[in-house]
Motif scaffolding. Structure first.
Motif, mmCIF file in Angstrom:
data_model
loop_
_atom_site.group_PDB
_atom_site.id
_atom_site.type_symbol
_atom_site.label_atom_id
_atom_site.label_comp_id
_atom_site.label_asym_id
_atom_site.label_seq_id
_atom_site.Cartn_x
_atom_site.Cartn_y
_atom_site.Cartn_z
ATOM 1 N N CYS A 63 28.308 -4.394 0.837
ATOM 2 C CA CYS A 63 28.202 -3.438 -0.265
ATOM 3 C C CYS A 63 28.834 -4.051 -1.508
ATOM 4 O O CYS A 63 29.976 -4.502 -1.459
ATOM 5 C CB CYS A 63 28.891 -2.128 0.105
ATOM 6 N N HIS A 103 25.704 5.403 -2.094
ATOM 7 C CA HIS A 103 24.385 5.088 -2.673
ATOM 8 C C HIS A 103 24.500 3.991 -3.735
ATOM 9 O O HIS A 103 23.910 4.090 -4.809
ATOM 10 C CB HIS A 103 23.723 6.344 -3.252
ATOM 11 N N VAL A 104 25.253 2.947 -3.422
ATOM 12 C CA VAL A 104 25.432 1.842 -4.362
ATOM 13 C C VAL A 104 24.144 1.033 -4.408
ATOM 14 O O VAL A 104 23.615 0.628 -3.382
ATOM 15 C CB VAL A 104 26.607 0.933 -3.941
ATOM 16 N N GLU A 105 23.645 0.828 -5.630
ATOM 17 C CA GLU A 105 22.444 0.013 -5.791
ATOM 18 C C GLU A 105 22.520 -0.735 -7.114
ATOM 19 O O GLU A 105 23.094 -0.252 -8.082
ATOM 20 C CB GLU A 105 21.184 0.869 -5.728
ATOM 21 N N GLU A 106 21.948 -1.921 -7.114
ATOM 22 C CA GLU A 106 21.886 -2.699 -8.342
ATOM 23 C C GLU A 106 20.779 -2.114 -9.208
ATOM 24 O O GLU A 106 19.735 -1.709 -8.715
ATOM 25 C CB GLU A 106 21.592 -4.164 -8.023
ATOM 26 N N ILE A 107 21.037 -2.057 -10.510
ATOM 27 C CA ILE A 107 20.004 -1.561 -11.422
ATOM 28 C C ILE A 107 19.596 -2.686 -12.363
ATOM 29 O O ILE A 107 20.364 -3.607 -12.631
ATOM 30 C CB ILE A 107 20.453 -0.307 -12.200
ATOM 31 N N THR A 108 18.375 -2.619 -12.834
ATOM 32 C CA THR A 108 17.826 -3.681 -13.680
ATOM 33 C C THR A 108 18.308 -3.522 -15.114
ATOM 34 O O THR A 108 18.836 -2.485 -15.502
ATOM 35 C CB THR A 108 16.286 -3.636 -13.667
ATOM 36 N N LEU A 125 25.553 -1.687 -11.613
ATOM 37 C CA LEU A 125 25.454 -0.928 -10.373
ATOM 38 C C LEU A 125 25.363 0.558 -10.677
ATOM 39 O O LEU A 125 25.999 1.045 -11.609
ATOM 40 C CB LEU A 125 26.675 -1.181 -9.486
ATOM 41 N N ARG A 126 24.626 1.259 -9.861
ATOM 42 C CA ARG A 126 24.580 2.724 -9.912
ATOM 43 C C ARG A 126 25.186 3.203 -8.599
ATOM 44 O O ARG A 126 24.925 2.640 -7.544
ATOM 45 C CB ARG A 126 23.130 3.198 -10.025
ATOM 46 N N PHE A 127 26.017 4.228 -8.681
ATOM 47 C CA PHE A 127 26.628 4.771 -7.475
ATOM 48 C C PHE A 127 27.004 6.223 -7.712
ATOM 49 O O PHE A 127 27.027 6.704 -8.842
ATOM 50 C CB PHE A 127 27.864 3.953 -7.052
#
Length: 159
Positions: A63, A103-108, A125-127
């Motif tokens: 993560c 809900h950690v995700e890389e954002i463009t 990152l969005r979380f």
């Protein structure tokens, strides 16, 4: 991994003659061809489940914003459980939030509200966090690695 091949190999091994202590070979009593296939299928299923669990553990370990990796929760606190008042107090004091980010995700770049200077690497990152942002751990990371720059923005939840 070719699970079908592994299952077949296990079936053959269960049915193959085995050497005895005196060097002679014998076939274990009581296992039929169907029994060997059933046992091999069960071992295959167990192996598939184990591998899936290991992949899940590995994914969690990787993560990009693992607060526990940055400031590990002491075993004593973990043993109390996530809803215990002492656990919540420790999380707030050390992380600035009362549960791990989710809900950690890389954002463009197109989605990211901030931008980095020319030639600088960046990660957006969005979380989802429980209590605003994990501000205490961000402060600790800033202190530990002063060359890192942080930009935080509160975004609405997307449904």
């Amino acid at each position: 991994m070719d699970y079908g091949r592994v299952e077949e190999d296990w079936s053959h091994k269960l049915l193959a003659p085995s050497p005895s202590a005196d060097g002679a070979t014998f076939r274990p009593a009581g296992i039929s061809a169907q029994g060997a296939r059933t046992a091999a299928r069960q071992m295959r299923t167990a192996l598939e489940l184990l591998e899936a669990r290991m992949q899940t553990i590995e994914a969690q370990r990787l993560c990009p914003l693992d607060l526990h990796a940055l400031a590990p929760v002491p075993q004593k606190i973990l043993a109390l459980g996530p809803d215990h008042p002492e656990s919540l107090a420790w999380l707030w004091a050390n992380w600035g939030t009362t549960w791990p980010v989710r809900h950690v995700e890389e954002i463009t770049d197109q989605e990211s509200p901030g931008s980095s200077a020319e030639g600088q690497a960046s990660l957006a990152l969005r979380f989802v966090a429980a209590d605003w942002t994990p501000w205490r751990i961000i402060a600790a990371v800033r202190e530990r690695w002063p060359e890192l720059e942080f930009s935080l923005a509160v975004l609405p939840l997307v449904e």
